[in-house]
Scaffold this motif. Structure first.
Motif, PDB file in Angstrom:
ATOM      1  N   VAL A 178      88.716  67.737 141.384  1.00 29.94           N
ATOM      2  CA  VAL A 178      89.751  68.048 143.446  1.00 29.94           C
ATOM      3  C   VAL A 178      90.163  66.297 142.891  1.00 29.94           C
ATOM      4  CG1 VAL A 178      89.638  68.146 145.503  1.00 29.94           C
ATOM      5  CG2 VAL A 178      88.129  70.001 144.134  1.00 29.94           C
ATOM      6  N   ARG A 181      93.694  66.033 142.602  1.00 28.61           N
ATOM      7  CA  ARG A 181      94.854  66.028 142.698  1.00 28.61           C
ATOM      8  C   ARG A 181      95.696  65.914 144.190  1.00 28.61           C
ATOM      9  NH1 ARG A 181      96.570  69.678 139.794  1.00 28.61           N
ATOM     10  NH2 ARG A 181      98.283  69.486 141.861  1.00 28.61           N
ATOM     11  N   TYR A 182      94.651  64.473 144.646  1.00 35.42           N
ATOM     12  CA  TYR A 182      94.702  64.738 145.928  1.00 35.42           C
ATOM     13  C   TYR A 182      95.019  62.448 145.057  1.00 35.42           C
ATOM     14  CZ  TYR A 182      94.224  68.557 148.487  1.00 35.42           C
ATOM     15  OH  TYR A 182      94.154  69.985 148.785  1.00 35.42           O
ATOM     16  N   LEU A 275      89.862  59.163 154.740  1.00 36.13           N
ATOM     17  CA  LEU A 275      89.684  60.344 153.374  1.00 36.13           C
ATOM     18  C   LEU A 275      88.547  60.803 152.719  1.00 36.13           C
ATOM     19  CD1 LEU A 275      93.564  59.226 152.052  1.00 36.13           C
ATOM     20  CD2 LEU A 275      92.620  61.474 154.226  1.00 36.13           C
ATOM     21  N   ILE A 278      85.882  62.470 154.764  1.00 33.83           N
ATOM     22  CA  ILE A 278      86.703  63.518 155.492  1.00 33.83           C
ATOM     23  C   ILE A 278      86.350  65.221 153.689  1.00 33.83           C
ATOM     24  CG2 ILE A 278      88.479  65.028 155.296  1.00 33.83           C
ATOM     25  CD1 ILE A 278      89.693  63.027 156.861  1.00 33.83           C
ATOM     26  N   LEU A 282      83.650  68.181 153.131  1.00 35.92           N
ATOM     27  CA  LEU A 282      83.615  69.638 153.343  1.00 35.92           C
ATOM     28  C   LEU A 282      82.965  69.887 152.009  1.00 35.92           C
ATOM     29  CD1 LEU A 282      87.667  69.336 154.691  1.00 35.92           C
ATOM     30  CD2 LEU A 282      85.781  71.068 155.244  1.00 35.92           C
ATOM     31  N   LEU A 283      83.508  69.734 150.962  1.00 33.95           N
ATOM     32  CA  LEU A 283      82.845  69.924 149.036  1.00 33.95           C
ATOM     33  C   LEU A 283      81.338  69.983 149.462  1.00 33.95           C
ATOM     34  CD1 LEU A 283      85.555  67.760 146.884  1.00 33.95           C
ATOM     35  CD2 LEU A 283      85.842  70.252 147.916  1.00 33.95           C
ATOM     36  N   LEU A 286      81.215  73.049 150.760  1.00 32.50           N
ATOM     37  CA  LEU A 286      81.145  74.100 149.943  1.00 32.50           C
ATOM     38  C   LEU A 286      80.086  74.622 149.195  1.00 32.50           C
ATOM     39  CD1 LEU A 286      83.591  75.335 148.827  1.00 32.50           C
ATOM     40  CD2 LEU A 286      83.633  73.913 147.372  1.00 32.50           C
TER      41      LEU A 286
ATOM     42  N   VAL B 174      93.738  73.090 143.443  1.00 24.17           N
ATOM     43  CA  VAL B 174      92.020  72.880 144.494  1.00 24.17           C
ATOM     44  C   VAL B 174      91.838  74.430 143.668  1.00 24.17           C
ATOM     45  CG1 VAL B 174      90.567  72.887 145.262  1.00 24.17           C
ATOM     46  CG2 VAL B 174      93.067  71.635 145.373  1.00 24.17           C
ATOM     47  N   LEU B 282      87.020  76.532 153.531  1.00 27.29           N
ATOM     48  CA  LEU B 282      87.311  75.296 153.407  1.00 27.29           C
ATOM     49  C   LEU B 282      88.332  74.611 152.385  1.00 27.29           C
ATOM     50  CD1 LEU B 282      82.742  75.315 152.840  1.00 27.29           C
ATOM     51  CD2 LEU B 282      83.936  74.111 154.467  1.00 27.29           C
ATOM     52  N   LEU B 283      88.591  75.450 151.252  1.00 27.64           N
ATOM     53  CA  LEU B 283      89.392  74.590 150.433  1.00 27.64           C
ATOM     54  C   LEU B 283      90.433  74.628 151.219  1.00 27.64           C
ATOM     55  CD1 LEU B 283      88.742  75.928 146.663  1.00 27.64           C
ATOM     56  CD2 LEU B 283      88.058  73.269 147.771  1.00 27.64           C
ATOM     57  N   ASN B 285      90.864  74.009 154.468  1.00 27.83           N
ATOM     58  CA  ASN B 285      90.503  72.967 154.997  1.00 27.83           C
ATOM     59  C   ASN B 285      90.693  71.665 154.996  1.00 27.83           C
ATOM     60  OD1 ASN B 285      89.375  71.724 157.873  1.00 27.83           O
ATOM     61  ND2 ASN B 285      87.863  73.274 158.090  1.00 27.83           N
ATOM     62  N   LEU B 286      90.471  71.444 153.013  1.00 31.30           N
ATOM     63  CA  LEU B 286      90.272  70.479 152.813  1.00 31.30           C
ATOM     64  C   LEU B 286      92.208  70.015 152.983  1.00 31.30           C
ATOM     65  CD1 LEU B 286      88.565  68.058 150.805  1.00 31.30           C
ATOM     66  CD2 LEU B 286      90.052  69.862 149.479  1.00 31.30           C
ATOM     67  N   ASP B 287      92.521  71.069 152.061  1.00 26.81           N
ATOM     68  CA  ASP B 287      94.275  70.606 151.153  1.00 26.81           C
ATOM     69  C   ASP B 287      94.781  69.995 153.208  1.00 26.81           C
ATOM     70  OD1 ASP B 287      96.013  70.805 149.383  1.00 26.81           O
ATOM     71  OD2 ASP B 287      97.440  72.110 150.775  1.00 26.81           O
ATOM     72  N   LEU B 290      93.436  66.995 154.258  1.00 29.68           N
ATOM     73  CA  LEU B 290      93.811  65.598 153.689  1.00 29.68           C
ATOM     74  C   LEU B 290      95.051  64.878 154.213  1.00 29.68           C
ATOM     75  CD1 LEU B 290      91.688  66.141 150.122  1.00 29.68           C
ATOM     76  CD2 LEU B 290      91.280  64.373 151.954  1.00 29.68           C
TER      77      LEU B 290
END
Lengths: 326, 326, 326, 326, 326, 326
Positions: A178, A181-182, A275, A278, A282-283, A286, B174, B282-283, B285-287, B290
């Protein structure tokens, strides 16, 4: 040769069973008529069920070693939606009847594999301070010995020996894919955070004989307990590297750990304010939720319904479906 | 040649500015002494600021076309922690002064790239029913025209033209890397869910001239609005494929959309009850988080603090740090 | 001739009973000693109680048809505050012993009366668009067939065959008398909203054999499920009337349905934002609560207390009083 | 002859006004330059707006009698979404310019009508104890004097002289038509509960000169304050009738009053535990909400939007619509 | 001579017991086989346990007087974590076997001592109005008779005859030492508030035979019920003293009582708005919580754990410790 | 000689002032016309007010040293319910005009007295381990230097230099008198808990020049930050005493600190699980609330109302009263 064993998660109602179980817990109780009975917790790698032996005595009770294998015979039944076994006979297990692989959630091979993967993942860290810090943890045999043995919980997700390691490696794998991707996310920081976020559980929980909380675990909690270890390891890594560990880096790492429950109501003393914090919250959520719910679906035996039974702690039923998705 | 422009997110206090802005909104107001003033919303691709023109008149007001470029001169100042500009002169922009690239959050090249990537990702779906369904959406020019233009919100995350597409593609990327980490997850379902979860926003929001909510958007909401479109497209894909779309597959997809806000308090009529629904919530929310928090950090101008100012909706400050992490 | 039957809501402790019941559900279970017993759900029009038949066998179990009348003999007892029957004999019911009127919460005469009243109320609507729309629903035999049969819930208010109709007509009657008291309220809109607000329950619930939720009911919910039917009926009414159904009227109607749970925490995706939506939410609540609490008071048997027992879902006891109010 | 007056709820932006207002409040303040200005609250029967008189002095301030009519000239403007008037001249009003009917929310004729209707409704009560009790209240001139004068609140619903009476009569009318729809409901009890539920407001609020809370109102609250009056009146009615007022009847009545806020979070010391208490809470809520929201829609001036602005205390916007409902 | 009695809080599992208990409650029930059994509540001054007598009859049931001493023989066992006794014999108690001191939580000597201390504390009040008011309460024999007998609750803190007095005196002692530490606090007011805050419980609860709530207690509640008594006593003290009781003093006192639950969610109709009200709320909470938790620790028998079992209402376990604190 | 000074808490509206203030903060801002003005925070020991100097320049701004005394002339006014001063002249203060005692919330004499009292209280501890531990803290000059200087907060209770010490000593005094009232409470533990509960604030807050949070303070928080210091001091006291510090004693102490916020929602990672932790949480709350509310009442100037203005964070007004309590 495929196992002939009926695994716990395969058991239906009213099956006659005669095979080896691991006995996790035993209690002697009197029923309403004053007669004693024995209540056992029987486990294999797929789950656990309660065994009831009627007309027990103190000597039967004393003869049963918990944490050991026993050959147990009896009949299954559903009681309040849970599978039970009415035990009719119980005796020591013949060593030849026991296949260790049937009783571990995670085999030692698998733990070795996970531990090796953990090392690989940590050695992939680019930031030299964080990699040094990781090495200090990896080099601490007592720490690592506990880390690969501890469960991640006592009844929620990954509640089995090796569960902490399994959860952490799974989470780190997700973080690793992940993070790229950011671009704003510091992937190294996130990975080390994933490694250490639950590490306090090695002393919060007890798991030598049976699973529980240590006094310190209950009174202080893993979120806080690991911090002084992190401070010690940072000092050690500074000595090792011969240079200062950047204070802000340590602060960010401690914050990552301390805020990973994400919300006050879950006992998080701080909300995530970076960041990485956060993303980790969340992960982590998950990884834990997907494991738990998949487990709830798997363990929901003895019913043809497309739905699991109502789960109190998550406040809902889950949809297993009829399979007609093709 | 690097732009000589002072972008909105670069502006400090008390700078003299004379350059082109896009005027998003204008209002004529009387101050306490009854004198009229003009309040403008000036934007470029990095953000927006309020412009105040004192001693305005109706004719000045009427001469300013919103949604257009204007050359604006004035001085910046902080007012209640927000950057403003006291406008002293305002005039039509010379076409040669305008570089379109300065004003779009996402350039048309970028949108093309994102749209192309969306198609690739959807064509990677293995499940034939879901791939056919995706094709029906891709073939709908009106739908796709809106889908690549709409913002993902009007003030929170991805609140810019093309923002919906950017958010959806980012989320799909993601999902694509996370799904294989959990064998129980149906990656195709998750990907289609990511594609459609916010698609109702194409009609919930208005974004022709300025961003807002449609009446239907406010009264019904995107979570629900997209469902009948999904039903129509499923019917269309059945006609196209000449075979039934499995009812449970449609049910799971609709549930994925309807439950993606994850909790009742966020207007979700249902809690996630499948693994894909849990993961999508959840993903997503993550995207979104962030993006928002990275944006909050970027837009926090005019301060040397390691902290952003307090963010009301997220209930905290964020740590930008001093950079001393090496 | 007055019924000699002891109705469920009349049963006291330790009564000997030998009469016909409707068997709604049966389960075969093993008790702690491994002996099988049969657990039945016995109902008449006044309520239900659990019957326990000890020393059951598979063949007894298989011989009992649920959804049918059986003659059941046994003795009542209180168990954890609930009335139970220890069943000693069970046999097919002689048709002459059965009075259908004893087993329906709502007789077919009553349903006819309610259905007739529903039609009257809908034909009293002045707004031609809404009256046309109502006619389209009334003309849909499949819809109406379900509408007059469905319960309004499976355990809360109006949980009996015909319960949806009874709740809806009762609510419409209240709307009809309340609306004129508030000139700002559109009484026609309110009435149609009352008619359709729970209509999604006809497919959310299953009620052919026993009451439950359909998969779609659990995953999507009645609040949302009815919307596409409304859209279809509006289109039909446009074809029928040869003129456009005003879009805002449809929007208001859909909003009325979608917001009728009133608060996010009750799974409402939107808060009521029109006067009619506010009124419908509160009057629906009134009708449901008055029914439920009156029912709780009636069903609270076997006690001379002025108070019902504690009701978990409403978080309180209710005061039945001692009757000394004259 | 139709009034030539521009009522508060008719005012648009930038209108020149010269007419009589009732001055509800005045304050002398210094602006940032140290210059004094006068802030007035100008009302008529349709609403209120703030008037600002720049360059004021102590003597101007002292010359203005609040609670009186003044002729005020100036220009309107929107300030933060609220209509204001920049006052340029202010002088005593010529009695001939004043039409009392323009300034009362409820005219004395209307109050007379409402009071008469209150008496009718109370005399329709069948239960002799409750009717006697009502008579004791009606015969108490001090009580009734306050009851027909008090507002029902200071800023929410029915916040005007006579507002308590208007709310109570409206609520009683609704109770009167709803009660017969539910045979389990004691309509007399409900009606008397509607009459007395807010009666504590006659001493909780102050409304001689301007609206506010009394000390006792803030420290004890109307829900509790009225109880000892009820006890006194019950004793009086017993003396009058020469017979005991049934204790349970009094208890039910007191409970009706004390629980009418319905939930702990709204300061209700008890949850409603009788059918009448449940109905009163919901119908009171209905009457208050419909009034408030209709008022919010009416007062939302100076905008062509189909939506009111966001209402903080109700947490939403309201849909006024475009009128296209025909 | 030390008591030979095994007190309830000393009982371990599987003890044979034959001694006198006070029987607080009895119920006759049928078990699943239709056989009757008797369920008793057996108490001594250290706590209570459930006694089960199998194979009971109506005549055995009728022969047992509750509220009396009985000699009970049987064997203890743990059932769902609670200690029970399987009763094998039950017979009238020989008066010589009974030591009253074993059965009262608070002996009459102790009550006398507490009551004397109450008087002392009240007579230490300096403010003449408040001291006069206290005298009026002390002189009211009916009030005082109830006040020294009532429990402070029926299952939470101080749930025993005399418990109200014990709680109030304990709280007053704390108030007496805390008040001087805060000069802004009016110590007299705080002391009288502590005296009266729960006085409504004398009529909210019933405690003649067994503990429960009166109808008025449930429908109105002690927080409100005491207010009219306070008003009456103030009037009486005015007559006695021949001078006005300052109205603000009464208002403050009533507010102290009405707000002492501190938060809306605990049924407080008002939040504490004076310093004394804030202090009373917190110190009342302190006294009640320390008593309850100390009691929970004491009553947590039959376990060597350092932890009590999970307490539902307080949402946690408590740490008793291993004693290794020296 | 009594001070001729007008203290901040004595200022009414429209007073002409010319005296010395301590300047805590300064900001240069542009108003809407682009003119610069200076905003100052002027304080004395009784509170603070904002000063506005119109027509400021950069050079005026630069000439003003914050943290210093200045002579300020101007006129007071109320602005949005807060007292302000329109500053007309500002100049360096003549040393003879300054009386240090006017500007400190706590004089150095008072701090000395409090510090001495702290030592006395700590030396009164009987438990030798805890007393040794206390000595280790007292002997740490850097720790004690910060401890007697730090505020207890930056805007809530005891927000002044020395405020932490004042709060802690006040709380310890209360603990000292309350503990003996509850024999189950370990008074020594409670006292040491009171001493250390907020000690993390010495590094959580910054207070050299102006009050704020350190990065570590925001990211980790005082509740957790002090723990490693406690561990270090315990180790030190073991070396000093030559004997082991009982592990359970340390655990209880750490729990006391970590749980003192009492509820998850206030950032407490654990709920209080020992009697001392319960008592410390409530008494800390008592000390802080009584200080805050007394301060709110004192600082509520410029109004004759019996009520303070509405306090946002406590959600209520407070009753100052009219004084008529005699």
């Amino acid at each position: 040769m495929p196992s002939l064993r009926r695994f716990v998660n395969q058991l239906g109602e009213r099956e006659n069973i005669d095979q080896v179980f691991l006995v996790a817990d035993k209690q002697l109780r009197a029923n309403r008529n004053g007669n004693l009975y024995l209540q056992l917790r029987l486990i294999d790698k797929t789950g656990s069920l309660t065994g009831m032996l009627w007309n027990a005595t103190d000597s039967i009770f004393n003869s049963i070693p918990t944490g050991n294998y026993l050959r147990v015979a009896g009949t299954t039944q559903l009681y309040n939606g849970q599978m039970q076994m009415i035990v009719t006979r119980i005796e020591p297990a013949d060593a030849r009847q026991i296949d260790d692989q049937d009783f571990v959630m995670v085999s030692s091979e698998e733990i070795d594999k996970l531990a090796k993967r953990l090392v690989e993942l940590l050695r992939g860290v680019q930031n030299p301070h964080l990699r040094n810090l990781a090495e200090c943890f990896l080099a601490d045999e007592e720490f690592m010995g506990k880390f690969i043995t501890a469960p991640a919980g006592i009844k929620n997700h990954h509640a089995y020996r090796g569960g902490l390691l399994a959860h952490v490696v799974s989470l780190m794998e997700v973080c690793r894919v992940v993070a790229p991707r950011y671009p704003e996310l510091d992937g190294d920081m996130l990975l080390i955070g994933a490694f250490l976020h639950d590490a306090g559980k090695i002393d919060e929980l007890t798991y030598d004989t049976e699973f529980g909380y240590s006094d310190e675990g209950q009174l202080i909690g893993h979120v806080v307990m690991i911090l002084s270890t992190v401070e010690d390891k940072v000092a050690e890594s500074e000595r090792m590297a011969g240079e200062r560990f950047p204070p802000e880096l340590m602060l960010r790492l401690k914050h990552l750990i301390i805020s990973h429950h994400g919300e006050y109501q879950y006992g998080s003393p701080k909300l995530p304010m970076t960041l990485e914090a956060i993303a980790l919250h969340l992960l982590d959520n998950l990884d834990a939720k997907l494991y738990s719910v998949a487990q709830i679906m798997k363990e929901d035996v003895g019913s043809e319904s497309a739905w699991t039974s109502y789960n109190q702690s998550l406040g809902r039923k889950f949809f297993k479906g009829s399979g007609d998705k093709a």
